[in-house]
Design a protein around this motif. Structure first.
Motif, short mmCIF file in Angstrom:
data_model
loop_
_atom_site.label_atom_id
_atom_site.label_comp_id
_atom_site.label_asym_id
_atom_site.label_seq_id
_atom_site.Cartn_x
_atom_site.Cartn_y
_atom_site.Cartn_z
N TRP A 237 0.82 -1.21 0.00
CA TRP A 237 0.00 0.00 0.00
C TRP A 237 0.85 1.26 0.00
O TRP A 237 0.31 2.37 -0.05
CB TRP A 237 -0.92 0.01 1.22
CG TRP A 237 -1.97 -1.05 1.17
CD1 TRP A 237 -1.82 -2.37 1.50
CD2 TRP A 237 -3.32 -0.90 0.75
NE1 TRP A 237 -3.00 -3.04 1.32
CE2 TRP A 237 -3.94 -2.16 0.87
CE3 TRP A 237 -4.08 0.19 0.30
CZ2 TRP A 237 -5.27 -2.37 0.54
CZ3 TRP A 237 -5.41 -0.01 -0.03
CH2 TRP A 237 -5.99 -1.28 0.09
N LYS A 238 2.15 1.11 0.05
CA LYS A 238 3.03 2.27 0.12
C LYS A 238 3.20 2.91 -1.25
O LYS A 238 3.50 2.24 -2.23
CB LYS A 238 4.40 1.86 0.68
CG LYS A 238 5.34 3.03 0.88
CD LYS A 238 6.66 2.56 1.47
CE LYS A 238 7.63 3.72 1.67
NZ LYS A 238 8.93 3.26 2.24
N LEU A 239 3.00 4.22 -1.31
CA LEU A 239 3.19 4.98 -2.54
C LEU A 239 4.40 5.89 -2.38
O LEU A 239 4.48 6.67 -1.44
CB LEU A 239 1.96 5.84 -2.86
CG LEU A 239 0.83 5.21 -3.68
CD1 LEU A 239 -0.29 6.21 -3.88
CD2 LEU A 239 1.33 4.70 -5.02
N GLY A 240 5.33 5.76 -3.30
CA GLY A 240 6.51 6.62 -3.26
C GLY A 240 6.51 7.59 -4.42
O GLY A 240 5.57 7.65 -5.22
N TRP A 241 7.58 8.35 -4.54
CA TRP A 241 7.72 9.29 -5.66
C TRP A 241 8.27 8.53 -6.86
O TRP A 241 9.42 8.65 -7.22
CB TRP A 241 8.64 10.45 -5.26
CG TRP A 241 8.05 11.30 -4.19
CD1 TRP A 241 8.32 11.24 -2.85
CD2 TRP A 241 7.08 12.34 -4.35
NE1 TRP A 241 7.59 12.16 -2.16
CE2 TRP A 241 6.81 12.86 -3.05
CE3 TRP A 241 6.40 12.89 -5.44
CZ2 TRP A 241 5.90 13.89 -2.84
CZ3 TRP A 241 5.49 13.90 -5.22
CH2 TRP A 241 5.26 14.40 -3.95
N ASN A 242 7.39 7.72 -7.46
CA ASN A 242 7.79 6.89 -8.58
C ASN A 242 6.66 6.80 -9.60
O ASN A 242 5.68 7.55 -9.53
CB ASN A 242 8.18 5.48 -8.09
CG ASN A 242 7.12 4.89 -7.18
OD1 ASN A 242 5.93 5.21 -7.29
ND2 ASN A 242 7.54 4.04 -6.25
N ILE A 243 6.78 5.88 -10.54
CA ILE A 243 5.80 5.75 -11.61
C ILE A 243 4.44 5.34 -11.09
O ILE A 243 3.41 5.65 -11.71
CB ILE A 243 6.31 4.72 -12.67
CG1 ILE A 243 5.42 4.74 -13.91
CG2 ILE A 243 6.38 3.33 -12.06
CD1 ILE A 243 5.41 6.04 -14.66
N ASN A 244 4.39 4.66 -9.94
CA ASN A 244 3.11 4.27 -9.37
C ASN A 244 2.27 5.49 -9.00
O ASN A 244 1.07 5.57 -9.33
CB ASN A 244 3.33 3.40 -8.13
CG ASN A 244 4.01 2.09 -8.45
OD1 ASN A 244 4.11 1.71 -9.61
ND2 ASN A 244 4.50 1.41 -7.43
#
Length: 260
Positions: A237-244
């Motif tokens: 469930w973790k969202l990082g500063w990436n394409i996701n």
């Protein structure tokens, strides 16, 4: 003919480019390991936050009574037409390419037409030119989608030729290709069903932005329950500063509609 007459065609080209971008960014998130059900939850949550204020301010003067029975109808329309379709869509992108996902959308009008004719919501007269055009257009759309689904060529770039070994996979590439295509067909079937069910709902509740906000909210709750039951790892469930994160924001920013 002036530029004014070309606006509808330009608008359709822009819409198709946006839809292609949706498939591309969603596929990128899936290949980066994002859980497809978690992706839907974030997308629907952000869509609700975007559309709800717009519905509040832009449709404040519209009279649209919301009864308990109508609310239940919207809930089930969201369940079968939005939640199920979007979760199948993101799951299909794990197997099918963005090209296949975009191409198979052409089957949605055909399925919708078949459903509408079967339910006697629309008639086709083969004695009139528009009836013939509908049938021929349906055949062309399905033929194109089938070509993208079952006809595969050689890759443009071979990693083996560059000295990079191919990782072993559990499923063959062609098996994944067909599996993704069949999932996309089920997506378009549920989408077509959603389009059919939308007609009576919109007549009862003409506030369209509020209707989209409600469906996005219900779909977010339903998808969250599904995601929690399917994915127990909290790290998923973790969202990082990436394409996701970029994929979620793009899908909502350019297409905040609860479906595709």
């Amino acid at each position: 003919m002036g530029l004014e007459s070309y606006k509808p065609y330009i608008a359709m080209i822009i819409v198709q480019c946006i839809i292609a971008g949706l498939a591309f960014f969603s596929r990128a998130a899936m290949t980066r390991g994002m859980n497809p059900h978690v992706f839907v939850v974030y997308r629907q949550a952000l869509a609700t936050l975007v559309v709800a204020p717009l519905a509040f301010f832009l449709e404040s003067d519209k009279s649209a009574p919301l009864s308990y029975v109508l609310l239940c109808k919207i809930f089930f329309v969201s369940l079968f037409g939005v939640t199920l379709s979007m979760n199948l869509y993101t799951s299909a992108l794990k197997y099918a390419s963005a090209t296949v996902a975009t191409a198979t959308i052409n089957t949605a009008p055909v399925i919708t037409l078949i459903m509408a004719v079967s339910l006697r919501m629309e008639n086709i007269s083969m004695k009139q030119w528009h009836g013939i055009a509908k049938v021929l257009g349906s055949l062309v759309g399905v033929s194109g989608a089938m070509v993208f689904t079952f006809v595969t060529g050689r890759p443009l770039y071979s990693s083996i030729q560059k000295g990079i070994s191919e990782p072993s996979t559990k499923h063959s590439p062609r098996g994944d290709w067909i599996k993704g295509s069949l999932l996309m067909l089920s997506v378009n079937t549920t989408w077509s069903l959603w389009l059919i069910m939308q007609g009576p709902i919109v007549k009862q509740y003409p506030a369209k932005l509020r209707l989209i906000a409600l469906q996005s909210f219900f779909s977010c709750i339903q998808s969250a329950i599904l995601a929690v039951s399917m994915e127990r790892n909290i790290l998923a469930w973790k969202l990082g500063w990436n394409i996701n994160l970029v994929s979620v924001v793009y899908c909502v920013s350019f297409w905040p509609h609860p479906l595709l």
